[in-house]
Scaffold this active site. Structure first.
Site, mmCIF file in Angstrom:
data_model
loop_
_atom_site.group_PDB
_atom_site.id
_atom_site.type_symbol
_atom_site.label_atom_id
_atom_site.label_comp_id
_atom_site.label_asym_id
_atom_site.label_seq_id
_atom_site.Cartn_x
_atom_site.Cartn_y
_atom_site.Cartn_z
ATOM 1 N N HIS A 22 -3.219 -1.182 0.763
ATOM 2 C CA HIS A 22 -3.520 -2.599 0.469
ATOM 3 C C HIS A 22 -3.444 -2.860 -1.037
ATOM 4 O O HIS A 22 -2.895 -3.877 -1.472
ATOM 5 C CB HIS A 22 -4.919 -2.978 0.946
ATOM 6 C CG HIS A 22 -5.012 -3.363 2.394
ATOM 7 N ND1 HIS A 22 -4.291 -4.405 2.947
ATOM 8 C CD2 HIS A 22 -5.773 -2.874 3.400
ATOM 9 C CE1 HIS A 22 -4.608 -4.521 4.241
ATOM 10 N NE2 HIS A 22 -5.508 -3.600 4.546
ATOM 11 N N HIS B 184 -4.997 3.755 4.229
ATOM 12 C CA HIS B 184 -4.785 2.356 4.624
ATOM 13 C C HIS B 184 -5.249 1.404 3.504
ATOM 14 O O HIS B 184 -4.555 0.434 3.180
ATOM 15 C CB HIS B 184 -5.552 2.129 5.937
ATOM 16 C CG HIS B 184 -5.568 0.741 6.469
ATOM 17 N ND1 HIS B 184 -4.975 0.394 7.675
ATOM 18 C CD2 HIS B 184 -6.114 -0.417 5.993
ATOM 19 C CE1 HIS B 184 -5.154 -0.906 7.894
ATOM 20 N NE2 HIS B 184 -5.853 -1.429 6.896
ATOM 21 N N GLU B 185 -6.404 1.713 2.898
ATOM 22 C CA GLU B 185 -6.948 0.830 1.842
ATOM 23 C C GLU B 185 -6.142 0.934 0.547
ATOM 24 O O GLU B 185 -5.901 -0.078 -0.116
ATOM 25 C CB GLU B 185 -8.421 1.162 1.565
ATOM 26 C CG GLU B 185 -9.374 1.085 2.753
ATOM 27 C CD GLU B 185 -9.249 -0.166 3.581
ATOM 28 O OE1 GLU B 185 -8.746 -1.181 3.086
ATOM 29 O OE2 GLU B 185 -9.648 -0.127 4.762
ATOM 30 N N GLN C 253 -7.481 -7.846 -0.014
ATOM 31 C CA GLN C 253 -7.656 -8.637 1.212
ATOM 32 C C GLN C 253 -8.517 -9.881 1.002
ATOM 33 O O GLN C 253 -8.482 -10.796 1.815
ATOM 34 C CB GLN C 253 -8.271 -7.765 2.316
ATOM 35 C CG GLN C 253 -7.342 -6.671 2.810
ATOM 36 C CD GLN C 253 -8.030 -5.786 3.821
ATOM 37 O OE1 GLN C 253 -8.726 -4.827 3.469
ATOM 38 N NE2 GLN C 253 -7.855 -6.085 5.099
ATOM 39 N N GLY D 150 -13.346 -0.614 6.696
ATOM 40 C CA GLY D 150 -12.931 -0.603 5.299
ATOM 41 C C GLY D 150 -12.466 -1.971 4.869
ATOM 42 O O GLY D 150 -12.179 -2.832 5.716
ATOM 43 N N CYS E 62 -6.241 -3.772 11.408
ATOM 44 C CA CYS E 62 -6.465 -4.275 10.058
ATOM 45 C C CYS E 62 -7.090 -5.662 10.152
ATOM 46 O O CYS E 62 -6.641 -6.487 10.948
ATOM 47 C CB CYS E 62 -5.142 -4.350 9.294
ATOM 48 S SG CYS E 62 -5.319 -4.940 7.605
ATOM 49 N N LEU E 63 -8.110 -5.892 9.351
ATOM 50 C CA LEU E 63 -8.760 -7.212 9.349
ATOM 51 C C LEU E 63 -7.796 -8.294 8.890
ATOM 52 O O LEU E 63 -8.014 -9.472 9.194
ATOM 53 C CB LEU E 63 -9.997 -7.171 8.439
ATOM 54 C CG LEU E 63 -11.117 -6.239 8.921
ATOM 55 C CD1 LEU E 63 -12.193 -6.091 7.851
ATOM 56 C CD2 LEU E 63 -11.724 -6.759 10.224
HETATM 57 O O1 GNR Z 1 -11.633 -2.007 10.455
HETATM 58 C C1 GNR Z 1 -10.615 -1.326 10.339
HETATM 59 N N1 GNR Z 1 -10.345 -0.359 11.239
HETATM 60 C C2 GNR Z 1 -9.320 0.564 11.092
HETATM 61 C C3 GNR Z 1 -8.978 1.329 12.201
HETATM 62 C C4 GNR Z 1 -7.978 2.272 12.109
HETATM 63 C C5 GNR Z 1 -7.343 2.473 10.914
HETATM 64 C C6 GNR Z 1 -7.654 1.712 9.801
HETATM 65 C C7 GNR Z 1 -8.647 0.773 9.899
HETATM 66 S S1 GNR Z 1 -9.073 -0.153 8.493
HETATM 67 C C8 GNR Z 1 -9.673 -1.610 9.240
HETATM 68 C C9 GNR Z 1 -10.268 -2.542 8.190
HETATM 69 C C10 GNR Z 1 -9.173 -2.985 7.242
HETATM 70 O O2 GNR Z 1 -8.335 -3.789 7.522
HETATM 71 N N2 GNR Z 1 -9.145 -2.402 6.086
HETATM 72 O O3 GNR Z 1 -8.167 -2.736 5.210
HETATM 73 NI NI NI Z 2 -6.498 -3.343 6.394
#
Ligand code: GNR
Ligand code: NI
Length: 168
Positions: free
Chosen positions: A138, A134-135, A51, A46, A92-93
């Site tokens: 953000h 999670h998104e 980001q 995601g 998270c990236l």
């Molecule tokens: O790539 C991603 N893997 C992930 C794994 C477990 C829970 C959430 C994520 S999201 C993350 C990509 C990201 O940072 N999205 O904002």
């Molecule tokens: Ni993230």
């Protein structure tokens, strides 16, 4: 399409609250496509516009094994259907290299617009439910490290700051 630069914790721009999209025009469709391309290249499941330093409420997700089910959520709104929490090891990236357990509601409903501006309603479970929450965090300037203890968060902050100095 373009691969965009992903901001990394503790960059203060990750704390901005994104503005709702008022019209799905070419610029928003380009943003959605760039988010997908950047997410696939990373690779990640995601990516939120925040980001890549664009403070509009747009999210790209693909949780499929084959990486062939791109999803775009514009102005996503999450409703918790059941307060039961589920643990998931999140990464998270914007916090590269760190994975920690986070508890979130297991059952949600998401309402959004898709890339074509069509209303979309889903009741995802599993990784898609985790990823959507999670998104949307953000877009509200929130990171998964905010759910950790201050000590763990501080350790991650220091390690990332050190690696940022090393590659500056
Ligand atoms: O790539 C991603 N893997 C992930 C794994 C477990 C829970 C959430 C994520 S999201 C993350 C990509 C990201 O940072 N999205 O904002
Ligand atoms: Ni993230």
């Amino acid at each position: 399409m373009a691969i965009l630069t992903i901001l990394e914790f503790p960059d203060s721009r990750l704390r901005k609250v994104a503005e709702p999209v008022t019209a799905i025009d070419d610029a928003i469709r380009r943003l959605a496509d760039d988010l997908l391309e950047t997410m696939y290249a990373a690779p990640g499941v995601g990516l939120a516009a925040t980001q890549v330093n664009v403070h509009r409420r747009v999210v790209a997700i693909d949780v499929s094994e084959a990486r062939n089910q791109p999803l775009v959520f514009i102005n996503p709104e999450i409703e918790v259907l059941d307060a039961t929490l589920c643990d998931y090891d999140e990464g998270c990236l914007s916090v590269p290299g760190f994975y920690e357990k986070v508890s979130r509601p297991e059952r949600i409903r998401v309402r959004a617009l898709d890339r074509d501006g069509q209303p979309l309603v889903m009741e995802p479970q599993g990784l898609l439910a985790v990823c959507l929450q999670h998104e949307v965090d953000h877009l509200d300037g929130k990171l998964f490290v905010d759910y950790l203890s201050p000590l763990k968060r501080q350790r991650i902050r220091q390690k990332l700051a050190k690696s940022h100095r090393a590659t500056a």
